[in-house]
Enzyme design. Sequence first.
Site, PDB file in Angstrom:
ATOM      1  N   GLU A   1       0.560  -1.435  -0.120  1.00  0.00           N
ATOM      2  CA  GLU A   1      -0.047  -0.025   0.095  1.00  0.00           C
ATOM      3  C   GLU A   1       1.243   0.938  -0.048  1.00  0.00           C
ATOM      4  O   GLU A   1       0.476   2.097  -0.831  1.00  0.00           O
ATOM      5  CB  GLU A   1      -1.131  -0.161   1.493  1.00  0.00           C
ATOM      6  CG  GLU A   1      -1.938  -0.945   0.766  1.00  0.00           C
ATOM      7  CD  GLU A   1      -2.927  -1.136  -0.036  1.00  0.00           C
ATOM      8  OE1 GLU A   1      -2.724  -0.016  -0.171  1.00  0.00           O
ATOM      9  OE2 GLU A   1      -3.925  -2.050   0.135  1.00  0.00           O
TER      10      GLU A   1
ATOM     11  N   ARG B   1      -9.366   4.006  -8.246  1.00  0.00           N
ATOM     12  CA  ARG B   1      -8.694   4.046  -6.263  1.00  0.00           C
ATOM     13  C   ARG B   1      -9.832   3.796  -5.100  1.00  0.00           C
ATOM     14  O   ARG B   1     -10.390   4.590  -5.583  1.00  0.00           O
ATOM     15  CB  ARG B   1      -7.911   4.823  -5.813  1.00  0.00           C
ATOM     16  CG  ARG B   1      -5.997   5.769  -7.554  1.00  0.00           C
ATOM     17  CD  ARG B   1      -4.936   4.707  -7.408  1.00  0.00           C
ATOM     18  NE  ARG B   1      -4.880   4.515  -5.958  1.00  0.00           N
ATOM     19  CZ  ARG B   1      -4.528   3.425  -6.008  1.00  0.00           C
ATOM     20  NH1 ARG B   1      -4.141   2.151  -6.954  1.00  0.00           N
ATOM     21  NH2 ARG B   1      -3.459   2.780  -4.585  1.00  0.00           N
TER      22      ARG B   1
ATOM     23  N   ASN C   1       1.415   3.614  -3.417  1.00  0.00           N
ATOM     24  CA  ASN C   1       0.924   5.524  -3.003  1.00  0.00           C
ATOM     25  C   ASN C   1       2.260   6.019  -3.177  1.00  0.00           C
ATOM     26  O   ASN C   1       1.500   6.728  -4.372  1.00  0.00           O
ATOM     27  CB  ASN C   1       0.845   5.680  -1.852  1.00  0.00           C
ATOM     28  CG  ASN C   1      -0.897   5.151  -0.881  1.00  0.00           C
ATOM     29  OD1 ASN C   1      -1.934   4.725  -1.944  1.00  0.00           O
ATOM     30  ND2 ASN C   1      -0.957   5.645   0.079  1.00  0.00           N
TER      31      ASN C   1
HETATM   32  N1  LIG Z   1       3.129   9.490  -1.039  1.00  0.00           N
HETATM   33  C1  LIG Z   1       2.270   9.894  -0.734  1.00  0.00           C
HETATM   34  N2  LIG Z   1       2.436  11.304  -2.259  1.00  0.00           N
HETATM   35  C2  LIG Z   1       1.837  12.145  -1.642  1.00  0.00           C
HETATM   36  N3  LIG Z   1      -0.025  11.505  -1.984  1.00  0.00           N
HETATM   37  C3  LIG Z   1      -0.356  10.340  -1.159  1.00  0.00           C
HETATM   38  C4  LIG Z   1       0.502   9.907  -0.848  1.00  0.00           C
HETATM   39  N4  LIG Z   1      -0.244   8.557  -0.108  1.00  0.00           N
HETATM   40  C5  LIG Z   1      -1.556   8.866  -0.005  1.00  0.00           C
HETATM   41  N5  LIG Z   1      -1.622  10.292  -0.703  1.00  0.00           N
HETATM   42  C6  LIG Z   1      -2.833  10.836  -1.230  1.00  0.00           C
HETATM   43  O1  LIG Z   1      -3.672  10.499   0.592  1.00  0.00           O
HETATM   44  C7  LIG Z   1      -5.164   9.901  -0.578  1.00  0.00           C
HETATM   45  C8  LIG Z   1      -5.368   8.451   0.109  1.00  0.00           C
HETATM   46  O2  LIG Z   1      -4.524   7.267   0.471  1.00  0.00           O
HETATM   47  P1  LIG Z   1      -4.850   6.200  -0.115  1.00  0.00           P
HETATM   48  O3  LIG Z   1      -5.154   6.384   1.767  1.00  0.00           O
HETATM   49  O4  LIG Z   1      -3.893   5.535  -0.159  1.00  0.00           O
HETATM   50  O5  LIG Z   1      -5.864   5.652  -1.129  1.00  0.00           O
HETATM   51  P2  LIG Z   1      -5.862   5.605  -2.548  1.00  0.00           P
HETATM   52  O6  LIG Z   1      -4.358   5.327  -2.317  1.00  0.00           O
HETATM   53  O7  LIG Z   1      -6.704   4.824  -2.797  1.00  0.00           O
HETATM   54  O8  LIG Z   1      -6.493   6.922  -2.914  1.00  0.00           O
HETATM   55  C9  LIG Z   1      -4.372   9.496  -1.836  1.00  0.00           C
HETATM   56  O9  LIG Z   1      -5.179   9.345  -2.616  1.00  0.00           O
HETATM   57  C10 LIG Z   1      -3.144  10.627  -1.922  1.00  0.00           C
HETATM   58  O10 LIG Z   1      -4.358  11.932  -2.442  1.00  0.00           O
END
Ligand SMILES: Nc1ncnc2c1ncn2[C@@H]1O[C@H](COP(=O)(O)OP(=O)(O)O)[C@@H](O)[C@H]1O
Lengths: 106, 106, 144, 144
Positions: free
Chosen positions: C48, C106, C52
Amino acid sequence: MNIDFLIKRDVLIIYLSGELDEYNAASAKHRIDTALDKYSYKSAVFDLSNLAFMDSTGVGMFIGRYKKLSRQNKKVFIQNPCFQVEKILRMSGLYQIMPKIKNEVI
Amino acid sequence: MNIDFLIKRDVLIIYLSGELDEYNAASAKHRIDTALDKYSYKSAVFDLSNLAFMDSTGVGMFIGRYKKLSRQNKKVFIQNPCFQVEKILRMSGLYQIMPKIKNEVI
Amino acid sequence: MKFNNEATIRFKSKSVNEYFARNAIAAFIMQLNPTIEQMNDVKTAVSEAVTNCKVHAYDSEDDYIEIFCGIEGEKLHIKVSDSGKGIADIEKAMQPFYTTCPEDERSGMGFTVMETFMDSLHVENNTPKGTVVYMTKIFGNSGK
Amino acid sequence: MKFNNEATIRFKSKSVNEYFARNAIAAFIMQLNPTIEQMNDVKTAVSEAVTNCKVHAYDSEDDYIEIFCGIEGEKLHIKVSDSGKGIADIEKAMQPFYTTCPEDERSGMGFTVMETFMDSLHVENNTPKGTVVYMTKIFGNSGK
Ligand SMILES: Nc1ncnc2c1ncn2[C@@H]1O[C@H](COP(=O)(O)OP(=O)(O)O)[C@@H](O)[C@H]1O
Ligand SMILES: Nc1ncnc2c1ncn2[C@@H]1O[C@H](COP(=O)(O)OP(=O)(O)O)[C@@H](O)[C@H]1O
């Protein structure tokens, strides 16, 4: 990852094998959607016996297929997830829209 | 790694399982030498059916046991190596001092 | 902090490295004698976090993702860092089903999975830019 | 050199990390679609190089070993580096059965295994100190 399709009576069974992550999801989605449009069936079942791993990208992929099928009033089910896959399907609440069934139901 | 011992007629069979690398070699050597001194037998066989991996540290470990046993005029053999283990045993020339045998010979 | 053992992996922000990352970390934690469930939990959480970075932090596949793993007794510390876009509102981003990319299907469940499968999760801004995800998991009887 | 994909792993000079190192690299090369034999060859060669750093380069377990992996088409480049004692006579060290630690039951076959199992092997002094081992393996039809 490998994807196989089988029509059994009115049911399209989709066999996923390998690991379903972001690397594989786009191609899996494409291959499944092609089959969903090509065959005629009343409901669909994802058989996950040979899916060794999936993460939340896979959950998104399943939700997308659910949306597509429910627009056509088709039901979707899941069967035979392994332990790791079961845990993520259960915690994400996916079974509320794509119930888990036992093999024998079909 | 796991090591089991079995005496069958005059032969001490040593079953190695797991992975034999530098991390495991010292303890393997110690456990094997203890058994070599404890039991009475005329020859020894290393059964490698369940040895999934070894590298040249393992070759050194086998040569050490060969030296110990040949001082007592005991013969040593190897049986059932997997493909990876076979390749390293063959290239290191170990079979010249510890011949490979078929299960049935014993 | 003084770790009994530690490893760092650093790799390109390519999707194919999601497999590499979770399996490399799996190989590292073998020394903790994990149950199959603990092993799966860590692999899933790492998958995960890495996904991301690949999907949200970077536009290119030529950037780098880094994972630090440290073992402190029975506790595993994992730190996943990128130097990408960063997260404006971390609290909001961590909410279940929140995603900025619904059009890519997503699920918005990434952080929720990390939180559920690990014993702790903490997200911070990286310096000078990007995101750092800290996770821990306890492998004794006191863990999840 | 421009690599299609690359990864670096860096870890403490502890024996338990021999398992980690060879399996992490194994996970990385899965994308090359290796045969089981190619996979075993690389794992074995990595295990030899890492064991050498642990056994010969360092006295302590608190030093670091680093492995760089780069993919260039069908060719895998592996670079294993330590900043330990170094090798005075590299040519001599690479001879089959040559070992400076016969009392530890070292076989002196480490470099010979790397040479036999990979398509190329090159050993150099590291700067400012230590040893670097370069290995390549070709995964198309032209490799070993
Ligand atoms: N490493 C990262 N860099 C930038 N934005 C991130 C990162 N990880 C998560 N995000 C932001 O947080 C939101 C939620 O992440 P997550 O719960 O993993 O759901 P998803 O990946 O399905 O969108 C993402 O849609 C993104 O906007
Ligand atoms: N990373 C290293 N640092 C210092 N010396 C090394 C290193 N690698 C190998 N050597 C030297 O080269 C010799 C031969 O190495 P090798 O062929 O792997 O056999 P072995 O490890 O069984 O001794 C070693 O005995 C050691 O003296």
